[in-house]
Design an enzyme around this catalytic site. Structure first.
Site, short mmCIF file in Angstrom:
data_model
loop_
_atom_site.label_atom_id
_atom_site.label_comp_id
_atom_site.label_asym_id
_atom_site.label_seq_id
_atom_site.Cartn_x
_atom_site.Cartn_y
_atom_site.Cartn_z
N HIS A 98 34.71 27.49 7.96
CA HIS A 98 34.08 28.58 7.21
C HIS A 98 33.61 29.73 8.08
O HIS A 98 33.14 30.75 7.55
CB HIS A 98 32.92 28.05 6.37
CG HIS A 98 32.78 28.73 5.05
ND1 HIS A 98 31.99 28.25 4.03
CD2 HIS A 98 33.34 29.87 4.55
CE1 HIS A 98 32.06 29.06 2.98
NE2 HIS A 98 32.86 30.05 3.27
N ASP A 125 28.81 26.40 -1.59
CA ASP A 125 28.70 25.68 -0.32
C ASP A 125 27.51 24.71 -0.40
O ASP A 125 26.54 24.96 -1.12
CB ASP A 125 28.46 26.69 0.81
CG ASP A 125 28.86 26.19 2.19
OD1 ASP A 125 28.67 24.99 2.46
OD2 ASP A 125 29.34 27.00 3.00
N HIS A 127 25.88 24.34 2.33
CA HIS A 127 25.07 24.91 3.41
C HIS A 127 24.91 26.42 3.24
O HIS A 127 25.82 27.09 2.74
CB HIS A 127 25.73 24.63 4.76
CG HIS A 127 26.11 23.20 4.98
ND1 HIS A 127 27.32 22.68 4.55
CD2 HIS A 127 25.43 22.19 5.56
CE1 HIS A 127 27.37 21.39 4.86
NE2 HIS A 127 26.25 21.06 5.48
N ASP A 129 24.70 28.48 5.74
CA ASP A 129 25.46 29.14 6.82
C ASP A 129 24.78 30.42 7.29
O ASP A 129 25.42 31.44 7.53
CB ASP A 129 26.90 29.41 6.39
CG ASP A 129 27.71 28.12 6.25
OD1 ASP A 129 27.25 27.08 6.74
OD2 ASP A 129 28.79 28.16 5.64
N HIS A 142 30.64 28.06 12.49
CA HIS A 142 30.84 27.91 11.05
C HIS A 142 29.51 27.76 10.31
O HIS A 142 29.50 27.83 9.08
CB HIS A 142 31.80 26.75 10.73
CG HIS A 142 31.24 25.37 10.89
ND1 HIS A 142 31.85 24.27 10.33
CD2 HIS A 142 30.15 24.89 11.54
CE1 HIS A 142 31.16 23.17 10.62
NE2 HIS A 142 30.13 23.53 11.37
N ASP A 228 33.68 26.75 -0.14
CA ASP A 228 33.69 25.69 0.86
C ASP A 228 33.83 24.38 0.09
O ASP A 228 33.03 24.09 -0.80
CB ASP A 228 32.39 25.72 1.66
CG ASP A 228 32.37 24.75 2.83
OD1 ASP A 228 32.83 23.61 2.65
OD2 ASP A 228 31.86 25.12 3.90
N ASP A 230 33.02 21.52 0.76
CA ASP A 230 31.84 20.65 0.77
C ASP A 230 30.78 21.07 -0.26
O ASP A 230 29.75 20.39 -0.40
CB ASP A 230 31.25 20.51 2.18
CG ASP A 230 30.48 21.73 2.68
OD1 ASP A 230 30.03 22.57 1.89
OD2 ASP A 230 30.32 21.85 3.92
N GLU A 273 37.22 24.70 4.84
CA GLU A 273 36.69 23.43 5.34
C GLU A 273 37.37 22.18 4.82
O GLU A 273 36.86 21.07 5.00
CB GLU A 273 35.17 23.33 5.10
CG GLU A 273 34.33 24.36 5.83
CD GLU A 273 34.16 24.08 7.33
OE1 GLU A 273 34.66 23.05 7.82
OE2 GLU A 273 33.53 24.91 8.00
#
Length: 304
Positions: A98, A125, A127, A129, A142, A228, A230, A273
């Protein structure tokens, strides 16, 4: 929505903490992303893979791992995505980790400045980030692309696209967040990011979340979706390196994608990802392609 779609592979795990995301573009192709999108009446051109520096797998230097290589990959992504937008096409960036969202979204922001359009970014996502080298000991970039886009980061990255910051935090809506470092959390609040974390989704539901995330879009707004994998609960999508329990279910994710499709404003997309090395028989790639298909109009609704 633009019916002319370009697939751009970015096969690198240069910004990640584990190897394997570099195989993501081919896994998505094996899951038939091109033919499936074509089945919805889209004109799909696969531009193949970008070719950038190899992953040297080194330790951090002054707070960043592989900074020079990350800069080069993001420069390549930026130019490729911008060229597709300039040509009137809808780019789908097939990652890759990412960190590449920096190159992609800075290109979209550049295009919006040139075209006189407003920008809205949906960051799907687990996260935020929004780390910096001062906040994370790993140095994995990332975990930093949103911060870099908003002007927090090394000069070489924040200046990609020629405008600092590339985007305003006010243009970003983060959805599905459930893993944020303490220092990162403070910076997110200071910057004013709008975050719909999993507790919010649990309490208010995905429908209300997406209504707010998509509010005030108009015909002059370019909607960019940075997906993403995840974002999804690991029970749904195990093939990622940074799984976090408690993410959206398959049906919640479908509703998210269908509501994005309903608004008709999506004009660019990242798929990031996916790590086939951690997957089971490419199942996560098939789930990702299924959700992407919903972004382009597939619906389970039985309504006239």
């Amino acid at each position: 929505m633009n019916k002319r779609v370009s697939l751009i592979g970015a096969p690198t795990d240069i910004g990640a903490g584990s190897r394997g995301a570099s195989m993501g573009p081919e896994a998505l192709r094996v899951a038939n992303i091109g033919p499936i999108l074509q089945s919805h009446g889209l004109e799909v051109i696969d531009r193949g893979n970008l070719s950038g520096p190899a992953n040297p797998w080194q330790t951090p230097v002054e707070g960043y791992r592989h900074l020079a290589e990350v800069v080069e990959w993001n420069r390549l992504v930026h130019e490729a995505v911008h060229a597709e937008l300039k040509g009137g096409r809808l780019p789908i960036l097939l990652g890759g980790d990412h960190c590449l969202g920096l190159g992609s979204i800075s290109a979209v922001a550049r295009h919006c400045r040139e075209a006189g359009k407003k920008l809205r970014v949906l960051w799907l996502d687990a996260h935020a980030d929004f780390n910096t080298s001062d906040l994370t000991p790993s140095g994995n970039i990332h975990g930093m692309p949103v911060a870099c886009l908003c002007g927090y980061g090394p000069k070489e990255l924040v200046e990609i696209g020629g405008h600092v910051p590339a985007v305003s935090p006010k243009w970003i809506r983060q959805i599905g967040i459930r893993s944020v470092d303490a220092g990162e959390k403070r910076l997110v609040h200071e910057a004013g990011l709008e975050v719909f974390d999993m507790r919010y989704i649990d309490e208010m539901g995905m429908r209300h979340t997406m209504e707010l995330a998509l509010a005030t879009l108009d015909a002059n707004t370019h909607l960019h979706v940075s997906f993403d994998v995840d974002f999804l609960d690991p029970d749904v999508a195990p093939g990622v390196a940074t799984t976090v329990k408690g993410g959206p279910t398959y049906r919640e994710a479908q509703l998210c994608m269908e509501m994005i499709a309903d608004c008709g404003a999506m004009a660019s997309l990242d798929v990031m990802e996916l790590n086939p090395a951690l997957d089971v028989r490419n199942a996560t790639a098939h789930v990702a392609v299924d959700l992407i298909e919903s972004l382009f109009g597939k619906s389970t609704l039985m309504r006239a």
